[in-house]
Design an enzyme around this catalytic site. Sequence first.
Site, PDB file in Angstrom:
ATOM      1  N   ASP A 288      11.487  48.460  21.486  1.00 10.83           N
ATOM      2  CA  ASP A 288      11.011  47.117  21.840  1.00 10.83           C
ATOM      3  C   ASP A 288       9.959  47.301  22.929  1.00 10.83           C
ATOM      4  OD1 ASP A 288      10.880  44.242  22.496  1.00 10.83           O
ATOM      5  OD2 ASP A 288      12.733  44.092  21.355  1.00 10.83           O
ATOM      6  N   HIS A 322       7.080  47.309  21.123  1.00 11.53           N
ATOM      7  CA  HIS A 322       6.489  46.001  20.809  1.00 11.53           C
ATOM      8  C   HIS A 322       5.342  45.676  21.752  1.00 11.53           C
ATOM      9  CE1 HIS A 322      10.304  44.396  18.557  1.00 11.53           C
ATOM     10  NE2 HIS A 322       9.831  45.522  18.070  1.00 11.53           N
TER      11      HIS A 322
END
Length: 468
Positions: A288, A322
Amino acid sequence: MNFIRRILLCKLFAICLFSCKSNMQTTDLESGWAEMEELLKNIQSPVFPDNQFCITDFGAVGGEHCGDAFNNAIAACHEAGGGRVVVPADTFITGAIHLLSNVNLHLEDGAVILFSTDPDDYLPVVLTRSEGLGLYNYSPLIYAYKQDNIAITGKGILDGQASKENWWKWRGREQFGWKPGMPSGHDPGSFPRLFELSEKGVPVEQRVFGKGAYLRPSFVQPYECKNVLIEDVTIKNPPMWMIHPVLTENITIRNVKMFSIGAPNGDGCDPESCKNVLIEGCEFNTGDDCIALKSGRNRQGYELGIPTENVIIRNCKMKDGHGGITIGSELSGGIRNIYTENCEMDSPKLKRAIRLKSNKYRAGVVENIYIRNIKVGQVGETVLKINQNYQEKSDVVYSPERFTVFRNIFVENLTCDKAPYAIQILGTKEEPIQNVKIINSTFNHVENDNLIEGVDGLVMENIKIFKE
């Protein structure tokens, strides 16, 4: 003639206004970086006595579960006035480790701590946060509550052993090992219930979850602590976020390697409502965001009103993730005075290099963001993205509209080799993004035009964008 004169006067006024605004921003830019140097003086690493307490002296045996040995050594070190709790070169298994004041948990080169994947090893529940919301839940794997002068240091490895076979499947998606019929943290009695309790103002003391709620703990979490050092260790395979300080002041995170490829919500470093933070020389390869600055979600954040502030990020390297440097999305308490410099980011699986994200229900003021000397190889989506429409549907049920304010964002000397988009700035009509300046930056091999809307006071100087 009078009509023409009025037009000329209006044009002259606009030119003067633009010039003043540009000069004002330049002054803000120079003074902002000067303030960073002053902030650095307030971030000091803790110092510990020379006392040493080896966990093997407290019964730890390589290859065996030795949670009692860890916590007994920590207690003895604390009672003696502090020092090092030494983990020698070997592999040790444990459940939750709770640090106490004046204790440095030191992993020698070759030391490996394997954390149990039995959730019962992280009970009883402790005060913590899950995605910006306060609750009592499973203990983070390494936890400290209201402690001063604590550290995790050394060349060893902290391995959470999380995988699709255990913690990750609680995310409730098949890609993480969950199958239909299995419980998850997104069942009605889990995170949705926590969110409802928070929005209704139910005191945190009454938000008790833990066993049966399937909410994954963070890996390392100092909560309401002061003077924290995390240095040189490698952290991998977390249940969720890796380093997650909450309401903590004076934090140094230096030369730490963080790996969480495949982990749901596998953020690297997420200071939340923290003050005076230095993150330097770290490496990230995450499932992430690599670094995500936070300050509580919705009512939890804006009623408490404690921002994350005075954060310096420098000389870090980001691969998959991300976002490389992310602000949000849980930022309802505000985020301010953030300085990022001399970082490298490069991976087709890194979606964005720099990202600020929120929505019209989360509130908070985000201001004074300074970014310079960033080298981006390749990203999968956008180099710089600021958006105010992130996850709106998840907040609309309980929350009134409380627009996040984004203002005073400065980017300079950024280069990128390849990206689908160079810049996406997506504000709202109700609360436009304010005072953004991007200067002396080059974007190569860009596929699409910039997406820009809802911005007030955007200045781009000496920007070069080369299409494919």
